[in-house]
Write an enzyme that holds these catalytic residues in place. Structure first.
Site, PDB file in Angstrom:
ATOM      1  N   ARG A 143      29.978  -6.647  43.163  1.00 14.19           N
ATOM      2  CA  ARG A 143      29.626  -5.833  44.319  1.00 14.19           C
ATOM      3  C   ARG A 143      29.861  -4.373  43.986  1.00 14.19           C
ATOM      4  NH1 ARG A 143      34.703  -7.259  48.387  1.00 14.19           N
ATOM      5  NH2 ARG A 143      36.238  -5.863  47.429  1.00 14.19           N
ATOM      6  N   LYS A 191      17.862  -8.399  48.589  1.00 14.25           N
ATOM      7  CA  LYS A 191      17.622  -9.549  47.720  1.00 14.25           C
ATOM      8  C   LYS A 191      16.315 -10.247  48.085  1.00 14.25           C
ATOM      9  CE  LYS A 191      19.711 -13.897  46.173  1.00 14.25           C
ATOM     10  NZ  LYS A 191      20.955 -14.660  46.051  1.00 14.25           N
ATOM     11  N   ARG A 202      25.308 -20.531  43.237  1.00 17.25           N
ATOM     12  CA  ARG A 202      26.530 -20.325  42.483  1.00 17.25           C
ATOM     13  C   ARG A 202      27.730 -20.337  43.417  1.00 17.25           C
ATOM     14  NH1 ARG A 202      27.295 -15.519  40.685  1.00 17.25           N
ATOM     15  NH2 ARG A 202      28.584 -16.079  38.887  1.00 17.25           N
TER      16      ARG A 202
END
Length: 271
Positions: A258, A122, A58
């Protein structure tokens, strides 16, 4: 040493997915390759690469990986729903991946809109691109790109520069079994999404929400556009945050999410 990728072994793990499976040694982007084949595909198609040289994510980000350190694949899937009803598809795909990994004893949570986390790190990212086949049927295709960390050598972890996680060596070693299970879960979820839309996934996504109750910021082109407490997602897959002015829905687009007072922890997703 990773087990070599095998069409037959992946298909066996996927049960009745009914998907064409292609394996390539190296390509720039599995998403780009499948998008270029729209109009030629006759059924769902999985393209998995041993190595990607220009994986995309993205907002122009890149997926960073070393050879054998990531599972990188894309799945082209024809959908009955029109494009205007696909906003929740990345979240539904996240649910499918997370639930499949949970069956393999991997405790994954979801970060809106397209990341899978272990703890705060992640593990995987999702990139979905859509295309309209230009024929009499105007068939809608979704190309679903996934990048999942199998290993994190120190040099790669330093290059990523953000908290990242990887699967256990035992699970990562048999990529065929892992990919087959993920493919089977995705196929079932995509069929359900076509029948029922994101409504079938909303509660499941909210149950896996990693940042529920956290104060977050919405970043658009480097600027804080909105701040509030993340509460979950709505029926369309928009993130709901409680702001000073009340509840506000946020559409994914190219914004980043965030936690307040932290750096942007969104890094690239596969494709």
């Amino acid at each position: 040493m990773n087990v070599s990728l095998s069409v037959d072994a992946i298909a066996a793990g996927a049960a009745a997915a009914d998907v064409v499976i292609d394996i390539v040694g190296e390509t720039a982007s599995t998403n780009a390759d499948l998008l270029a084949r729209i109009g030629q595909l006759r059924q769902p198609t999985l393209l998995v690469a041993e190595s990607q040289t220009a994986g995309r994510g993205r907002a122009g980000r890149a997926w960073l990986s070393g050879a054998g350190d990531s599972l990188t694949f894309s799945l082209a899937w024809p959908l009955l729903r029109p494009m205007r009803e696909l906003a929740g598809l990345p979240l539904a795909v996240g649910v499918a991946l997370a639930e499949t990994l949970a069956q393999l004893d991997v405790p994954v949570r979801l970060k809106w809109p397209n990341d899978l986390l272990i703890g705060d790190a992640k593990l995987a990212g999702i990139l979905i691109e859509t295309a309209l086949e230009k024929n009499g049927d105007q068939q809608v295709w979704a190309v679903i790109g996934v990048g999942m960390n199998l290993a994190l050598p120190p040099a790669l972890a330093q290059q990523i520069g953000r908290p990242a996680a990887a699967l256990s060596p035992a699970l990562a070693q048999d990529r065929n079994h892992l990919l087959g299970r993920l493919l089977g879960g995705l196929a079932n979820a995509l069929r359900q999404f076509d029948r029922e839309g994101f409504a079938a996934f909303k509660a499941r996504w909210n149950g896996l929400h990693a940042w529920r109750g956290k104060t977050v910021q919405i970043i658009d082109q480097g600027r804080v556009e909105r701040e509030g407490v993340a509460t979950g997602v709505d029926d369309q897959g928009c993130l709901l945050i409680m702001t000073e002015n009340g509840m506000a829905p946020v559409l994914a687009g190219d914004v980043s999410l965030r936690m307040k007072d932290e750096g942007d922890v969104t890094h690239a997703v596969a494709g």
